[in-house]
Scaffold this active site. Structure first.
Site, PDB file in Angstrom:
ATOM      1  N   ALA A  69      18.617  -6.110 -17.259  1.00 26.07           N
ATOM      2  CA  ALA A  69      19.701  -6.990 -17.333  1.00 26.07           C
ATOM      3  C   ALA A  69      19.944  -7.589 -16.143  1.00 26.07           C
ATOM      4  CB  ALA A  69      20.916  -6.219 -17.946  1.00 26.07           C
ATOM      5  N   GLY A 117      17.059  -3.194 -20.156  1.00 23.51           N
ATOM      6  CA  GLY A 117      16.926  -4.342 -21.158  1.00 23.51           C
ATOM      7  C   GLY A 117      15.498  -4.953 -21.455  1.00 23.51           C
ATOM      8  N   GLU A 120      13.955  -2.392 -23.544  1.00 28.27           N
ATOM      9  CA  GLU A 120      14.306  -2.279 -24.951  1.00 28.27           C
ATOM     10  C   GLU A 120      13.844  -3.469 -25.778  1.00 28.27           C
ATOM     11  OE1 GLU A 120      18.559  -1.873 -22.921  1.00 28.27           O
ATOM     12  OE2 GLU A 120      18.926  -0.601 -24.557  1.00 28.27           O
ATOM     13  N   GLU A 140      19.306   3.126 -16.928  1.00 31.88           N
ATOM     14  CA  GLU A 140      20.749   2.341 -16.908  1.00 31.88           C
ATOM     15  C   GLU A 140      21.828   3.478 -16.383  1.00 31.88           C
ATOM     16  OE1 GLU A 140      18.674   1.857 -19.087  1.00 31.88           O
ATOM     17  OE2 GLU A 140      18.957  -0.105 -20.086  1.00 31.88           O
ATOM     18  N   ASP A 297      23.797  -3.301  -2.184  1.00 31.42           N
ATOM     19  CA  ASP A 297      22.320  -2.922  -1.615  1.00 31.42           C
ATOM     20  C   ASP A 297      21.545  -4.391  -1.816  1.00 31.42           C
ATOM     21  OD1 ASP A 297      20.445  -1.377  -0.995  1.00 31.42           O
ATOM     22  OD2 ASP A 297      19.607  -1.175  -2.692  1.00 31.42           O
ATOM     23  N   VAL A 401      13.926   9.528  24.245  1.00 31.26           N
ATOM     24  CA  VAL A 401      14.110  10.650  25.178  1.00 31.26           C
ATOM     25  C   VAL A 401      15.296  11.393  25.218  1.00 31.26           C
ATOM     26  CG1 VAL A 401      12.170   9.571  26.648  1.00 31.26           C
ATOM     27  CG2 VAL A 401      14.582   9.286  27.253  1.00 31.26           C
ATOM     28  N   VAL A 402      15.693  12.178  26.007  1.00 28.66           N
ATOM     29  CA  VAL A 402      16.919  12.956  26.124  1.00 28.66           C
ATOM     30  C   VAL A 402      18.157  12.091  26.233  1.00 28.66           C
ATOM     31  CG1 VAL A 402      16.174  15.116  26.608  1.00 28.66           C
ATOM     32  CG2 VAL A 402      16.407  13.526  28.544  1.00 28.66           C
ATOM     33  N   LYS A 408      17.625   7.658  30.713  1.00 30.97           N
ATOM     34  CA  LYS A 408      17.342   6.596  29.703  1.00 30.97           C
ATOM     35  C   LYS A 408      17.193   5.441  30.703  1.00 30.97           C
ATOM     36  CE  LYS A 408      19.291   7.950  25.147  1.00 30.97           C
ATOM     37  NZ  LYS A 408      17.896   8.488  24.449  1.00 30.97           N
ATOM     38  N   SER A 430      22.349   8.069  20.295  1.00 23.30           N
ATOM     39  CA  SER A 430      23.421   8.178  19.121  1.00 23.30           C
ATOM     40  C   SER A 430      24.679   7.727  19.795  1.00 23.30           C
ATOM     41  CB  SER A 430      23.346   9.300  18.713  1.00 23.30           C
ATOM     42  OG  SER A 430      22.467  10.190  19.084  1.00 23.30           O
ATOM     43  N   ASN A 454      18.517  12.002  11.495  1.00 18.86           N
ATOM     44  CA  ASN A 454      17.548  13.082  11.362  1.00 18.86           C
ATOM     45  C   ASN A 454      17.719  13.995  10.186  1.00 18.86           C
ATOM     46  OD1 ASN A 454      16.027  15.275  12.068  1.00 18.86           O
ATOM     47  ND2 ASN A 454      17.757  16.273  13.395  1.00 18.86           N
ATOM     48  N   ASN A 501      28.593   7.003  13.289  1.00 23.21           N
ATOM     49  CA  ASN A 501      29.239   8.416  14.083  1.00 23.21           C
ATOM     50  C   ASN A 501      30.721   7.683  14.414  1.00 23.21           C
ATOM     51  OD1 ASN A 501      27.347   9.859  14.040  1.00 23.21           O
ATOM     52  ND2 ASN A 501      26.442   9.107  15.862  1.00 23.21           N
TER      53      ASN A 501
HETATM   54  N1  LIG Z   1      18.377  14.846  17.227  1.00 26.86           N
HETATM   55  C1  LIG Z   1      19.402  14.231  16.476  1.00 26.86           C
HETATM   56  O1  LIG Z   1      19.600  14.676  15.216  1.00 26.86           O
HETATM   57  C2  LIG Z   1      19.120  12.723  16.855  1.00 26.86           C
HETATM   58  C3  LIG Z   1      19.734  11.783  15.828  1.00 26.86           C
HETATM   59  C4  LIG Z   1      19.732  10.582  16.253  1.00 26.86           C
HETATM   60  C5  LIG Z   1      19.462   9.957  17.501  1.00 26.86           C
HETATM   61  N2  LIG Z   1      19.159  10.996  18.247  1.00 26.86           N
HETATM   62  C6  LIG Z   1      18.734  10.883  19.803  1.00 26.86           C
HETATM   63  O2  LIG Z   1      17.474  10.423  19.884  1.00 26.86           O
HETATM   64  C7  LIG Z   1      17.111  10.716  21.230  1.00 26.86           C
HETATM   65  C8  LIG Z   1      16.280  11.912  21.177  1.00 26.86           C
HETATM   66  O3  LIG Z   1      16.787  13.023  20.709  1.00 26.86           O
HETATM   67  P1  LIG Z   1      15.786  14.410  20.381  1.00 26.86           P
HETATM   68  O4  LIG Z   1      16.953  15.121  19.512  1.00 26.86           O
HETATM   69  O5  LIG Z   1      14.591  13.872  19.461  1.00 26.86           O
HETATM   70  O6  LIG Z   1      15.420  15.135  21.660  1.00 26.86           O
HETATM   71  P2  LIG Z   1      14.376  16.184  22.048  1.00 26.86           P
HETATM   72  O7  LIG Z   1      15.010  16.857  23.145  1.00 26.86           O
HETATM   73  O8  LIG Z   1      13.794  16.878  20.809  1.00 26.86           O
HETATM   74  O9  LIG Z   1      13.061  15.186  22.457  1.00 26.86           O
HETATM   75  C9  LIG Z   1      13.288  14.286  23.529  1.00 26.86           C
HETATM   76  C10 LIG Z   1      11.899  14.335  24.187  1.00 26.86           C
HETATM   77  O10 LIG Z   1      11.975  13.375  25.259  1.00 26.86           O
HETATM   78  C11 LIG Z   1      10.791  13.876  26.422  1.00 26.86           C
HETATM   79  N3  LIG Z   1      11.380  13.153  27.388  1.00 26.86           N
HETATM   80  C12 LIG Z   1      12.130  13.387  28.347  1.00 26.86           C
HETATM   81  N4  LIG Z   1      12.406  12.506  29.371  1.00 26.86           N
HETATM   82  C13 LIG Z   1      10.988  11.581  29.187  1.00 26.86           C
HETATM   83  C14 LIG Z   1      10.483  10.509  29.800  1.00 26.86           C
HETATM   84  N5  LIG Z   1      11.010  10.165  30.712  1.00 26.86           N
HETATM   85  N6  LIG Z   1       9.470   9.689  28.994  1.00 26.86           N
HETATM   86  C15 LIG Z   1       8.857  10.343  27.912  1.00 26.86           C
HETATM   87  N7  LIG Z   1       9.340  11.295  27.247  1.00 26.86           N
HETATM   88  C16 LIG Z   1      10.451  12.240  27.908  1.00 26.86           C
HETATM   89  C17 LIG Z   1      11.076  15.475  26.532  1.00 26.86           C
HETATM   90  O11 LIG Z   1       9.978  15.751  26.779  1.00 26.86           O
HETATM   91  C18 LIG Z   1      11.452  15.475  24.673  1.00 26.86           C
HETATM   92  O12 LIG Z   1      10.044  15.903  24.228  1.00 26.86           O
HETATM   93  C19 LIG Z   1      18.411  11.130  21.737  1.00 26.86           C
HETATM   94  O13 LIG Z   1      18.719  10.020  22.471  1.00 26.86           O
HETATM   95  C20 LIG Z   1      19.264  11.563  20.632  1.00 26.86           C
HETATM   96  O14 LIG Z   1      20.658  11.343  21.039  1.00 26.86           O
HETATM   97  C21 LIG Z   1      18.863  12.336  18.167  1.00 26.86           C
END
Ligand SMILES: NC(=O)c1ccc[n+]([C@@H]2O[C@H](COP(=O)([O-])OP(=O)(O)OC[C@H]3O[C@@H](n4cnc5c(N)ncnc54)[C@H](O)[C@@H]3O)[C@@H](O)[C@H]2O)c1
Length: 715
Positions: A69, A117, A120, A140, A297, A401-402, A408, A430, A454, A501
């Site tokens: 529909a 539909g 149908e 539906e 959507d 990365v971390v 970063k 995040s 995640n 968030n």
């Molecule tokens: N885990 C979650 O639920 C989630 C959700 C959304 C976003 N994030 C974001 O994603 C990013 C990663 O989170 P994660 O949970 O995967 O972390 P994690 O600790 O599991 O992984 C980070 C990885 O980065 C690597 N690393 C560190 N320095 C580096 C560099 N200079 N070059 C290349 N690699 C490097 C580390 O060795 C590690 O393997 C963060 O910014 C986090 O905030 C995480």
């Protein structure tokens, strides 16, 4: 030409056989809008007026048959009185009945998708032939309604109650082999042979080799079950389906009740019962919300398509950091066809990322969703590396990365020197401001946020975050890449927490307040799960991780100190201080143990109550209503602020973001629709009742204005 309209044409093809063809002008697909139904009536009259015809083949000249529909018409239609809805369905059904009653054999040639539909329509003819790639079904219930063009009547008689219940209550899209097996279609033939096959069936009927009248009578008659069988079939399925759908989604059970009611009736009476049941469901708020959700959507998809037109190609991507998120991004990119480099600084990181991808792929293969050789292809398109060797060929980079601004900053600048000048750089941060991360870049216009959730392979949402200097090309390319990965991208502006968030943490604030004032966290979870959330807030905190939550909370408190800063220690802080990080270390608000299948299961831990005792100040036993209000008001108000601050462009973006990002109950449509449904004035009144709880509960001036003037977010 027997009939020529804007959606339908009818002509004689051979030996007295007519072809009724659907081809809605100006649209890429056929759908049952008002015009099409009207034309189907007129076309059927024109066919009846011919006196030399011996059969009818129904076809489509689009790739799909009829997708369903026209849902854009539903909002207005469903807003009318229930009697009008019944009358409307009965009128439409006269048309389908007229097709069913034509004085010669009729066959539908289903070349592509035939849903709702559309299916149908197929059911109205005597026979159906179907192309191998086509799909049929009655989805539906996904919109909070059930079939209303005779679908519950014809399908239950054609394939039996059990099969009809499965298809209608599950809302499934069914493949040709499945449809053939239960008798929903009569033959499966290649698309280019469909008309030939349909004509052959008509010839056989006219030669007396097939009895189309008997078939028709079966479809128009009562369901062939004795009282006992009927009771068994309907009662058991009602209990089963009801248990699965839950109280918040009434349509599947109503569909069964409707079929049960009309089981002992012949077609015309049965259709009346269906029309009444349909109208009842169409008038529910669930249907309004689910229809709204569908339209939102669509709006989102349109926006994404518009961006895609401006996007640069992403033939090769790269992800930095092979952790939880990086590994997930690499897997998803490779799975959906974009090769990706996965760089980490540590071999262990890479090993972990690859292991994760391999694990997910193995699961797909063992479930039969993927062939083993395809698995090898996907794995081969992830290139692990410890250096920037191939980065000159990369079109888009996802930094994962971390979560540390200094790290970063270094990584992003380093990467910028390694990639081409036109490459797009994104960050999966995040909590860190995109503008801050852009500060030291040479080409901030090529940089934006790309925030996955995640686990990456499961969560549908990607927030694409625009910084002050981000170019349209960067946004467009990131949106297109997210879509190529099978995700739903929403473009938002930079602010602490972005959209999802920023809205989620005030909700956790509501939770912390409730626990402080004496609410049992388990009860809060139960109430919010009953409200429709996939998990309650305490459980969700355990999944997110207390360390992550605490860190994000600090960022939010810094960004919005007026309402998100809380000097008092909360139960979340207590969990963190006691190393109860949640699922990741098996202890949070709950504790986690392996069940018999080796799956982590949450169990109650009395220790939690002892630990949080010092931060519990009240002793109140909260009722459901108050728990819901105290949880939902901060979340809804923050969503309003995101809209007012221009973080999201439109109400639909905000609501879809919450549904896809944090599992906001879909049948409630989203935070802004929730306010609309309550009535903006009533919502403001409710929030004011809780004003003492602080600024998280204080409506904005604009919202007060909306309450006064009777404005809504939608429509
Ligand atoms: N885990 C979650 O639920 C989630 C959700 C959304 C976003 N994030 C974001 O994603 C990013 C990663 O989170 P994660 O949970 O995967 O972390 P994690 O600790 O599991 O992984 C980070 C990885 O980065 C690597 N690393 C560190 N320095 C580096 C560099 N200079 N070059 C290349 N690699 C490097 C580390 O060795 C590690 O393997 C963060 O910014 C986090 O905030 C995480």
């Amino acid at each position: 030409m027997i009939y020529e309209g804007k959606a339908i044409t009818v002509k004689e093809i051979e030996g007295g056989i007519a072809q009724l063809n659907f081809d809605l002008q100006g649209e890429s697909v056929n759908k049952f809008n008002r015009l099409t139904i009207e034309e189907l009536g007129a076309a059927t009259d024109a066919i009846k007026a011919q006196n030399n015809l011996k059969g009818l083949v129904v076809t489509s000249s689009k790739d799909s048959f009829i997708v369903g529909a026209d849902i854009t018409e539903f909002t207005d239609l469903f807003a009318g009185p229930e009697e009008d809805l019944v009358a409307n369905n009965l009128k439409a059904n006269e048309v389908f009945n007229a097709v069913e009653d034509l004085p010669f054999p009729t066959v539908t040639a289903i070349n592509g998708i035939a849903l709702g539909g559309g299916f149908e329509m197929c059911l109205a003819t005597d026979y159906r032939v179907m192309a191998p790639k086509a799909k049929v079904g009655l989805p539906e219930v996904k919109l909070g309604i059930f079939p209303g063009f005779g679908g519950t009547v014809r399908l239950s008689r054609l394939v039996g109650v059990d099969n009809a219940v499965e298809w209608i209550c599950g809302g499934t899209e069914n493949r040709a082999d499945a449809a053939l097996k239960i008798g929903a279609v009569d033959a499966v033939v290649e698309a280019d042979k469909l008309v030939e096959a349909a004509v052959a069936i008509i010839d056989q009927c006219n030669e007396g080799k097939l009895d189309n009248q008997a078939r028709r009578e079966e479809k128009k008659g009562k369901i062939k079950l004795n009282a006992m069988e009927s009771m068994m079939a309907f009662e058991i399925s009602k209990a089963f389906v009801g248990g699965k759908a839950g109280k918040n989604y009434p349509a599947p059970v109503e569909a069964i009740k409707t079929m049960q009611k009309h089981a002992s009736m012949t077609r015309d009476k049965a259709i009346e019962v269906e029309a009444k049941g349909f109208a009842k469901m169409a008038k529910t708020n669930v249907a309004a919300c689910l229809v709204g959700l569908f339209l939102n959507d669509q709006a989102l998809k349109k926006k994404a398509s518009a961006w895609e037109k401006e996007a640069s190609d992403v033939k090769l991507a790269a992800v930095l950091g092979a952790g939880i998120m990086g590994g997930g991004v690499a897997y998803q990119s490779a799975l959906k066809g974009t090769p990706i480099l996965m760089k980490d600084i540590a071999q262990e990181g890479i090993d972990l990322g690859l292991k994760e991808a391999k694990g997910l792929l193995t699961k797909r293969v063992s479930k039969g969703k993927m062939k083993a050789d395809k698995m090898a292809d996907v794995l081969n398109s992830i290139t692990p590396t410890l250096n920037y060797g191939d980065f000159k060929n990369v079109d888009l980079v996802v930094e994962a990365v971390v979560e540390n601004p200094k790290v970063k900053d270094i990584v992003l600048r380093e990467t910028e020197d390694q990639v081409r000048e036109d490459a797009i750089l994104t960050s999966n941060t995040s909590t860190i401001s995109i503008n801050l991360l852009a500060k030291n870049l040479k080409r901030p216009e090529n940089f934006c946020g790309m925030h996955f959730f995640n686990p990456v392979h499961m969560m549908p949402l990607v927030e694409v975050i625009r910084g002050e200097k981000t170019s349209d090309r960067a946004i467009a390319t990131t949106v297109a890449y997210a879509k190529a990965m099978g995700k739903t991208p929403i473009v938002v502006n930079d602010c602490p927490g972005f959209l999802v968030n920023r809205v989620l943490f005030p909700y956790f604030g509501g939770f912390a307040g409730l626990v402080r004032d004496g609410a049992d966290f388990q009860k809060v979870d139960k109430v919010m799960e009953k409200f429709g959330w996939p998990m309650g807030p305490a459980y969700l905190l355990d999944v997110v991780g207390m360390d992550t939550a605490k860190h994000a909370n600090e960022v939010m408190a810094e960004g919005f100190p007026d309402r998100m800063k809380d000097e008092n220690k909360s139960s979340i802080d207590v969990m963190f201080e006691n190393n109860r990080y949640g699922q990741k270390n098996d202890f949070g608000f709950y504790k986690y143990e392996l069940d018999r299948k080796g799956k982590k299961k949450k169990v109650v831990d009395e220790e939690t109550y002892k630990l949080i005792e010092p931060v519990v100040q009240g002793q109140k036993d909260f009722d459901e209503e108050e728990i819901i209000a105290r949880m939902m008001i901060p979340l809804c108000l923050e969503t309003v602020r995101c809209l007012e601050d221009g973080i999201v462009e439109a109400p639909a973006d905000a609501d879809m973001g919450l549904i896809f990002g944090i599992g906001f109950p879909p049948f409630r449509g989203g935070a802004l629709r929730y306010i609309d449904d309550m009535g903006v004035d009533k919502f403001v009144e409710l929030a004011d009742k809780y004003a003492d709880l602080g600024p998280l509960y204080h409506p904005t001036e604009k919202l007060r204005e909306m309450a006064k003037t009777g404005k809504k977010f939608f429509g």
